[in-house]
Design a protein around this motif. Structure first.
Motif, PDB file in Angstrom:
ATOM      1  N   GLY A   1       0.768  -1.224   0.000  1.00  0.00           N
ATOM      2  CA  GLY A   1       0.000   0.000   0.000  1.00  0.00           C
ATOM      3  C   GLY A   1       0.801   1.277   0.000  1.00  0.00           C
ATOM      4  O   GLY A   1       0.305   2.321  -0.416  1.00  0.00           O
ATOM      5  N   ALA A   2       2.046   1.244   0.461  1.00  0.00           N
ATOM      6  CA  ALA A   2       2.830   2.480   0.561  1.00  0.00           C
ATOM      7  C   ALA A   2       3.340   2.955  -0.784  1.00  0.00           C
ATOM      8  O   ALA A   2       3.934   4.023  -0.869  1.00  0.00           O
ATOM      9  CB  ALA A   2       4.005   2.283   1.523  1.00  0.00           C
ATOM     10  N   GLU A   3       3.106   2.165  -1.829  1.00  0.00           N
ATOM     11  CA  GLU A   3       3.645   2.525  -3.139  1.00  0.00           C
ATOM     12  C   GLU A   3       2.690   3.384  -3.963  1.00  0.00           C
ATOM     13  O   GLU A   3       2.892   3.584  -5.160  1.00  0.00           O
ATOM     14  CB  GLU A   3       4.011   1.266  -3.929  1.00  0.00           C
ATOM     15  N   ALA A   4       1.649   3.940  -3.330  1.00  0.00           N
ATOM     16  CA  ALA A   4       0.657   4.719  -4.071  1.00  0.00           C
ATOM     17  C   ALA A   4       1.281   5.927  -4.771  1.00  0.00           C
ATOM     18  O   ALA A   4       0.951   6.233  -5.923  1.00  0.00           O
ATOM     19  CB  ALA A   4      -0.461   5.179  -3.128  1.00  0.00           C
ATOM     20  N   THR A   5       2.199   6.609  -4.082  1.00  0.00           N
ATOM     21  CA  THR A   5       2.853   7.775  -4.685  1.00  0.00           C
ATOM     22  C   THR A   5       3.674   7.366  -5.898  1.00  0.00           C
ATOM     23  O   THR A   5       3.658   8.034  -6.940  1.00  0.00           O
ATOM     24  CB  THR A   5       3.753   8.479  -3.659  1.00  0.00           C
ATOM     25  N   LEU A   6       4.413   6.257  -5.765  1.00  0.00           N
ATOM     26  CA  LEU A   6       5.202   5.741  -6.882  1.00  0.00           C
ATOM     27  C   LEU A   6       4.302   5.418  -8.071  1.00  0.00           C
ATOM     28  O   LEU A   6       4.600   5.792  -9.209  1.00  0.00           O
ATOM     29  CB  LEU A   6       5.967   4.496  -6.444  1.00  0.00           C
ATOM     30  N   GLN A   7       3.191   4.733  -7.808  1.00  0.00           N
ATOM     31  CA  GLN A   7       2.280   4.356  -8.886  1.00  0.00           C
ATOM     32  C   GLN A   7       1.723   5.597  -9.590  1.00  0.00           C
ATOM     33  O   GLN A   7       1.620   5.631 -10.817  1.00  0.00           O
ATOM     34  CB  GLN A   7       1.123   3.511  -8.321  1.00  0.00           C
ATOM     35  N   ALA A   8       1.399   6.632  -8.810  1.00  0.00           N
ATOM     36  CA  ALA A   8       0.861   7.857  -9.398  1.00  0.00           C
ATOM     37  C   ALA A   8       1.889   8.540 -10.288  1.00  0.00           C
ATOM     38  O   ALA A   8       1.557   9.036 -11.375  1.00  0.00           O
ATOM     39  CB  ALA A   8       0.408   8.802  -8.285  1.00  0.00           C
ATOM     40  N   ARG A   9       3.136   8.566  -9.849  1.00  0.00           N
ATOM     41  CA  ARG A   9       4.196   9.184 -10.654  1.00  0.00           C
ATOM     42  C   ARG A   9       4.418   8.408 -11.945  1.00  0.00           C
ATOM     43  O   ARG A   9       4.608   9.000 -13.014  1.00  0.00           O
ATOM     44  CB  ARG A   9       5.497   9.238  -9.852  1.00  0.00           C
ATOM     45  N   LEU A  10       4.406   7.086 -11.854  1.00  0.00           N
ATOM     46  CA  LEU A  10       4.615   6.273 -13.048  1.00  0.00           C
ATOM     47  C   LEU A  10       3.462   6.446 -14.044  1.00  0.00           C
ATOM     48  O   LEU A  10       3.686   6.526 -15.255  1.00  0.00           O
ATOM     49  CB  LEU A  10       4.765   4.802 -12.662  1.00  0.00           C
ATOM     50  N   LYS A  11       2.242   6.520 -13.539  1.00  0.00           N
ATOM     51  CA  LYS A  11       1.096   6.688 -14.428  1.00  0.00           C
ATOM     52  C   LYS A  11       1.117   8.043 -15.132  1.00  0.00           C
ATOM     53  O   LYS A  11       0.580   8.181 -16.232  1.00  0.00           O
ATOM     54  CB  LYS A  11      -0.197   6.512 -13.633  1.00  0.00           C
ATOM     55  N   LYS A  12       1.744   9.010 -14.489  1.00  0.00           N
ATOM     56  CA  LYS A  12       1.885  10.326 -15.116  1.00  0.00           C
ATOM     57  C   LYS A  12       2.964  10.328 -16.192  1.00  0.00           C
ATOM     58  O   LYS A  12       2.866  11.040 -17.195  1.00  0.00           O
ATOM     59  CB  LYS A  12       2.221  11.365 -14.046  1.00  0.00           C
ATOM     60  N   ALA A  13       4.001   9.483 -15.985  1.00  0.00           N
ATOM     61  CA  ALA A  13       5.164   9.503 -16.876  1.00  0.00           C
ATOM     62  C   ALA A  13       5.095   8.472 -18.000  1.00  0.00           C
ATOM     63  O   ALA A  13       5.825   8.590 -18.987  1.00  0.00           O
ATOM     64  CB  ALA A  13       6.441   9.282 -16.067  1.00  0.00           C
ATOM     65  N   PHE A  14       4.230   7.455 -17.857  1.00  0.00           N
ATOM     66  CA  PHE A  14       4.158   6.375 -18.843  1.00  0.00           C
ATOM     67  C   PHE A  14       2.730   6.208 -19.350  1.00  0.00           C
ATOM     68  O   PHE A  14       1.759   6.517 -18.657  1.00  0.00           O
ATOM     69  CB  PHE A  14       4.628   5.053 -18.226  1.00  0.00           C
ATOM     70  N   ASP A  15       2.621   5.683 -20.553  1.00  0.00           N
ATOM     71  CA  ASP A  15       1.299   5.454 -21.138  1.00  0.00           C
ATOM     72  C   ASP A  15       0.548   4.332 -20.438  1.00  0.00           C
ATOM     73  O   ASP A  15      -0.682   4.360 -20.336  1.00  0.00           O
ATOM     74  CB  ASP A  15       1.430   5.107 -22.630  1.00  0.00           C
TER      75      ASP A  15
END
Length: 239
Positions: A193-207
């Motif tokens: 669950g702590a990876e939410a910030t990472l996931q959000a950044r990746l979704k912004k940077a990748f298709d």
């Protein structure tokens, strides 16, 4: 010799390991798991440097990011199992005649035994100038950045989860600096669950960002892999 059709002897016996004097119970369990792990046996038979090679094989079989001619950077590459898979799949050794020849570059804090078709450098990827060094070695940017790194276990699950998420975030920052547009980032994380910030950044940077647990990942492990494809460029990576 007559063929054995009874089924006896066709199933491998499970190896049990006794706890030796001076050996911790956790070490005994790890040894027993290794001795009974089919992927460990396959890795030895296939010549891979570790069972983790099959995780990358299974991920690439599904997502097809390792193609002939592709330039790959493997962070924390020791002992070299992922390098072996990448070399074969991107044709870094030129074994596939008529196919584009790729590049495979690994970095780690420790030296890695030489491997034909791969370059391994002793480098802290979080050090200042590490991204510049990698781009210089590649004479350009990478198409794929891989990370199978895991922080040293503390024995406390929540602490370990936070550590590996922080490591994955650092790997993502590095990928943002060295990836070509359209590139791919693959990294190990832990479910928690702590990876939410990472996931959000990746979704912004990748298709496209997908989380997957390959079959070679042990069922009792909390690890999963994030596969981010279609890098949009450094301008899209700001928080």
């Amino acid at each position: 010799m007559a063929e054995n059709t009874s089924g006896r002897g066709q199933r491998e016996l499970k190896v049990k390991v006794k706890t030796a004097r001076g050996r911790k119970l956790s070490s005994t369990r790890w040894l027993e798991r290794q001795l009974n792990d089919p992927y460990v046996h396959r890795a030895r038979a296939d010549g891979y440097r570790g069972r983790a090679a099959y995780k990358l094989i299974e991920l690439d079989d599904r997502f097809r990011f390792l193609r002939p001619g592709v330039r790959v950077v493997d962070l924390g590459c020791a002992p070299g199992g992922w390098l072996q898979v990448a070399v074969a799949r991107v044709n870094a050794d030129g074994a596939k005649a008529g196919k584009p020849v790729g590049r495979v570059l690994g970095v780690d804090l420790q030296e890695v035994a030489a491997l034909a078709g791969a370059e391994a450098h002793v480098l802290d990827f979080m050090a200042d100038g590490a991204d510049d060094a990698v781009r210089d070695w590649l004479n350009g940017r990478a198409d794929v950045v891989l990370s199978d790194m895991a922080a040293a276990s503390s024995g406390h699950r929540n602490t370990d989860h936070l550590r590996i998420v922080a490591l994955c975030e650092a790997a993502a920052d590095f990928a943002f600096d060295v990836l070509e547009e359209g590139g791919t980032f693959v990294a190990k994380v832990l479910q928690g669950g702590a990876e939410a910030t990472l996931q959000a950044r990746l979704k912004k940077a990748f298709d496209r960002v997908i989380n997957v647990k390959p079959p070679a990942s042990r069922s009792d492990s909390a690890e999963k892999y994030v596969v981010a494809t279609g890098f949009r460029g450094r301008a899209d990576t700001a928080d």
